[in-house]
Design a protein around this motif. Structure first.
Motif, PDB file in Angstrom:
ATOM      1  N   ARG A  70       0.880  -1.175   0.000  1.00 15.81           N
ATOM      2  CA  ARG A  70       0.000   0.000   0.000  1.00 15.81           C
ATOM      3  C   ARG A  70       0.914   1.221   0.000  1.00 15.81           C
ATOM      4  NH1 ARG A  70      -5.804   0.580   2.310  1.00 15.81           N
ATOM      5  NH2 ARG A  70      -5.961  -0.595   0.388  1.00 15.81           N
ATOM      6  N   VAL A  71       0.873   1.953  -1.092  1.00 13.14           N
ATOM      7  CA  VAL A  71       1.844   3.014  -1.331  1.00 13.14           C
ATOM      8  C   VAL A  71       1.155   4.365  -1.429  1.00 13.14           C
ATOM      9  CG1 VAL A  71       3.612   3.886  -2.907  1.00 13.14           C
ATOM     10  CG2 VAL A  71       3.372   1.419  -2.555  1.00 13.14           C
ATOM     11  N   ILE A  72       1.735   5.357  -0.776  1.00 16.86           N
ATOM     12  CA  ILE A  72       1.340   6.750  -0.988  1.00 16.86           C
ATOM     13  C   ILE A  72       2.353   7.334  -1.970  1.00 16.86           C
ATOM     14  CG2 ILE A  72       0.919   8.998   0.081  1.00 16.86           C
ATOM     15  CD1 ILE A  72       0.489   7.518   2.732  1.00 16.86           C
ATOM     16  N   ASN A  73       1.859   7.764  -3.137  1.00 15.06           N
ATOM     17  CA  ASN A  73       2.807   8.261  -4.130  1.00 15.06           C
ATOM     18  C   ASN A  73       3.120   9.734  -3.882  1.00 15.06           C
ATOM     19  OD1 ASN A  73       0.729   9.803  -5.215  1.00 15.06           O
ATOM     20  ND2 ASN A  73       0.359   8.417  -6.926  1.00 15.06           N
ATOM     21  N   ARG A  74       3.944  10.296  -4.753  1.00 12.02           N
ATOM     22  CA  ARG A  74       4.404  11.676  -4.528  1.00 12.02           C
ATOM     23  C   ARG A  74       3.303  12.692  -4.752  1.00 12.02           C
ATOM     24  NH1 ARG A  74       9.974  10.295  -7.539  1.00 12.02           N
ATOM     25  NH2 ARG A  74      11.010   9.247  -5.801  1.00 12.02           N
ATOM     26  N   GLN A  75       2.184  12.268  -5.341  1.00  8.48           N
ATOM     27  CA  GLN A  75       1.014  13.131  -5.436  1.00  8.48           C
ATOM     28  C   GLN A  75       0.106  12.926  -4.231  1.00  8.48           C
ATOM     29  OE1 GLN A  75       2.082  11.247  -8.339  1.00  8.48           O
ATOM     30  NE2 GLN A  75       3.265  13.129  -8.666  1.00  8.48           N
ATOM     31  N   LEU A  76       0.586  12.147  -3.257  1.00 10.01           N
ATOM     32  CA  LEU A  76      -0.116  11.851  -2.012  1.00 10.01           C
ATOM     33  C   LEU A  76      -1.409  11.093  -2.250  1.00 10.01           C
ATOM     34  CD1 LEU A  76       0.540  15.120   0.025  1.00 10.01           C
ATOM     35  CD2 LEU A  76       1.922  13.041  -0.127  1.00 10.01           C
ATOM     36  N   ILE A  77      -1.393  10.255  -3.291  1.00 11.63           N
ATOM     37  CA  ILE A  77      -2.519   9.378  -3.587  1.00 11.63           C
ATOM     38  C   ILE A  77      -2.138   7.968  -3.146  1.00 11.63           C
ATOM     39  CG2 ILE A  77      -3.941   8.367  -5.415  1.00 11.63           C
ATOM     40  CD1 ILE A  77      -3.476  11.001  -6.969  1.00 11.63           C
ATOM     41  N   THR A  78      -3.038   7.303  -2.423  1.00 15.36           N
ATOM     42  CA  THR A  78      -2.782   5.952  -1.917  1.00 15.36           C
ATOM     43  C   THR A  78      -3.306   4.909  -2.898  1.00 15.36           C
ATOM     44  OG1 THR A  78      -2.940   6.711   0.374  1.00 15.36           O
ATOM     45  CG2 THR A  78      -3.173   4.350  -0.020  1.00 15.36           C
ATOM     46  N   GLY A  79      -2.507   3.895  -3.115  1.00 17.33           N
ATOM     47  CA  GLY A  79      -2.937   2.814  -3.990  1.00 17.33           C
ATOM     48  C   GLY A  79      -2.302   1.499  -3.573  1.00 17.33           C
ATOM     49  N   ASP A  80      -2.919   0.400  -3.994  1.00 20.29           N
ATOM     50  CA  ASP A  80      -2.387  -0.940  -3.771  1.00 20.29           C
ATOM     51  C   ASP A  80      -1.692  -1.397  -5.045  1.00 20.29           C
ATOM     52  OD1 ASP A  80      -5.069  -2.021  -1.659  1.00 20.29           O
ATOM     53  OD2 ASP A  80      -2.984  -1.648  -1.121  1.00 20.29           O
ATOM     54  N   TYR A  81      -0.476  -1.896  -4.886  1.00 18.34           N
ATOM     55  CA  TYR A  81       0.306  -2.329  -6.036  1.00 18.34           C
ATOM     56  C   TYR A  81       0.729  -3.785  -5.842  1.00 18.34           C
ATOM     57  CZ  TYR A  81       0.457   2.597  -7.161  1.00 18.34           C
ATOM     58  OH  TYR A  81       0.104   3.882  -7.471  1.00 18.34           O
ATOM     59  N   TRP A  82       0.837  -4.500  -6.972  1.00 18.75           N
ATOM     60  CA  TRP A  82       1.166  -5.914  -6.954  1.00 18.75           C
ATOM     61  C   TRP A  82       2.411  -6.175  -7.794  1.00 18.75           C
ATOM     62  CZ3 TRP A  82      -1.468  -9.628  -4.192  1.00 18.75           C
ATOM     63  CH2 TRP A  82      -2.701  -9.240  -3.651  1.00 18.75           C
ATOM     64  N   GLY A  83       3.190  -7.157  -7.331  1.00 14.75           N
ATOM     65  CA  GLY A  83       4.274  -7.658  -8.153  1.00 14.75           C
ATOM     66  C   GLY A  83       3.746  -8.642  -9.180  1.00 14.75           C
ATOM     67  N   GLN A  84       4.648  -9.118 -10.033  1.00 13.94           N
ATOM     68  CA  GLN A  84       4.256  -9.995 -11.127  1.00 13.94           C
ATOM     69  C   GLN A  84       4.143 -11.446 -10.695  1.00 13.94           C
ATOM     70  OE1 GLN A  84       7.296  -8.996 -10.537  1.00 13.94           O
ATOM     71  NE2 GLN A  84       8.674 -10.738 -10.917  1.00 13.94           N
ATOM     72  N   GLY A  85       4.631 -11.763  -9.529  1.00 14.80           N
ATOM     73  CA  GLY A  85       4.576 -13.126  -9.015  1.00 14.80           C
ATOM     74  C   GLY A  85       5.860 -13.890  -9.273  1.00 14.80           C
ATOM     75  N   THR A  86       6.184 -14.779  -8.349  1.00 15.89           N
ATOM     76  CA  THR A  86       7.352 -15.643  -8.518  1.00 15.89           C
ATOM     77  C   THR A  86       6.965 -17.061  -8.089  1.00 15.89           C
ATOM     78  OG1 THR A  86       9.719 -15.924  -7.998  1.00 15.89           O
ATOM     79  CG2 THR A  86       8.318 -15.126  -6.210  1.00 15.89           C
ATOM     80  N   GLN A  87       7.335 -18.039  -8.904  1.00 18.21           N
ATOM     81  CA  GLN A  87       6.929 -19.420  -8.665  1.00 18.21           C
ATOM     82  C   GLN A  87       7.818 -20.066  -7.604  1.00 18.21           C
ATOM     83  OE1 GLN A  87       4.347 -21.405 -10.189  1.00 18.21           O
ATOM     84  NE2 GLN A  87       4.929 -22.822  -8.551  1.00 18.21           N
ATOM     85  N   VAL A  88       7.182 -20.692  -6.632  1.00 19.51           N
ATOM     86  CA  VAL A  88       7.882 -21.512  -5.642  1.00 19.51           C
ATOM     87  C   VAL A  88       7.349 -22.941  -5.773  1.00 19.51           C
ATOM     88  CG1 VAL A  88       8.217 -21.973  -3.183  1.00 19.51           C
ATOM     89  CG2 VAL A  88       8.288 -19.622  -4.036  1.00 19.51           C
ATOM     90  N   THR A  89       8.245 -23.873  -6.024  1.00 18.29           N
ATOM     91  CA  THR A  89       7.873 -25.275  -6.164  1.00 18.29           C
ATOM     92  C   THR A  89       8.652 -26.098  -5.149  1.00 18.29           C
ATOM     93  OG1 THR A  89       7.455 -24.992  -8.529  1.00 18.29           O
ATOM     94  CG2 THR A  89       7.721 -27.250  -7.719  1.00 18.29           C
ATOM     95  N   VAL A  90       7.926 -26.828  -4.312  1.00 17.23           N
ATOM     96  CA  VAL A  90       8.547 -27.666  -3.292  1.00 17.23           C
ATOM     97  C   VAL A  90       8.326 -29.120  -3.690  1.00 17.23           C
ATOM     98  CG1 VAL A  90       8.711 -28.214  -0.846  1.00 17.23           C
ATOM     99  CG2 VAL A  90       8.024 -25.909  -1.581  1.00 17.23           C
ATOM    100  N   SER A  91       9.395 -29.765  -4.084  1.00 21.25           N
ATOM    101  CA  SER A  91       9.268 -31.124  -4.603  1.00 21.25           C
ATOM    102  C   SER A  91      10.614 -31.820  -4.523  1.00 21.25           C
ATOM    103  CB  SER A  91       8.789 -31.082  -6.060  1.00 21.25           C
ATOM    104  OG  SER A  91       8.784 -32.386  -6.611  1.00 21.25           O
TER     105      SER A  91
END
Length: 120
Positions: free
Chosen positions: A98-119
């Protein structure tokens, strides 16, 4: 704009460790809570761990005692240290901030995802 970039996923044997990182960059004034979610095939995305700007943490029951979330505010980065990994931890892991940007607007941002495989 704000970007989140995850790294550190991969293939690991049951019982092994893995460390994920997520770095935020762009037009950032302040970052409040940072979270890790995961989504396994055929399942809904679930919250894994949360860390506030002050460092308070909370975990899903399924990972408590095995995973540790931390953050480096100077680097705008959140980490997820995963130990004693189980096959059921296999999923795509996403960070959220949850980021407040330099225009002081709050938004939720997501990463692209990273695969975790346990095997084995």
């Amino acid at each position: 704009q704000v970007q989140l970039v995850e790294s550190g996923g991969g293939l690991v044997q049951p019982g092994g460790p893995l460390r994920l990182s997520c770095a935020a960059s762009g037009s950032i004034f302040q970052i409040n809570a940072m979270d890790w979610y995961r989504q396994a095939p055929g399942k809904q995305r679930e919250l894994v761990a949360v860390i506030t700007s002050g460092g308070s943490t909370n975990y899903a029951a399924s990972v408590k005692g095995r995973f540790t979330i931390s953050r480096d505010n100077a680097k705008n980065t959140v980490y997820l240290e995963m130990n004693s990994l189980k096959p059921e931890d296999t999923a795509v892991y996403y960070c959220n901030a949850r980021v407040i940007n330099r225009q002081l607007i709050t938004g939720d941002y997501w990463g692209q995802g990273t695969q975790v495989t346990v095997s084995s």
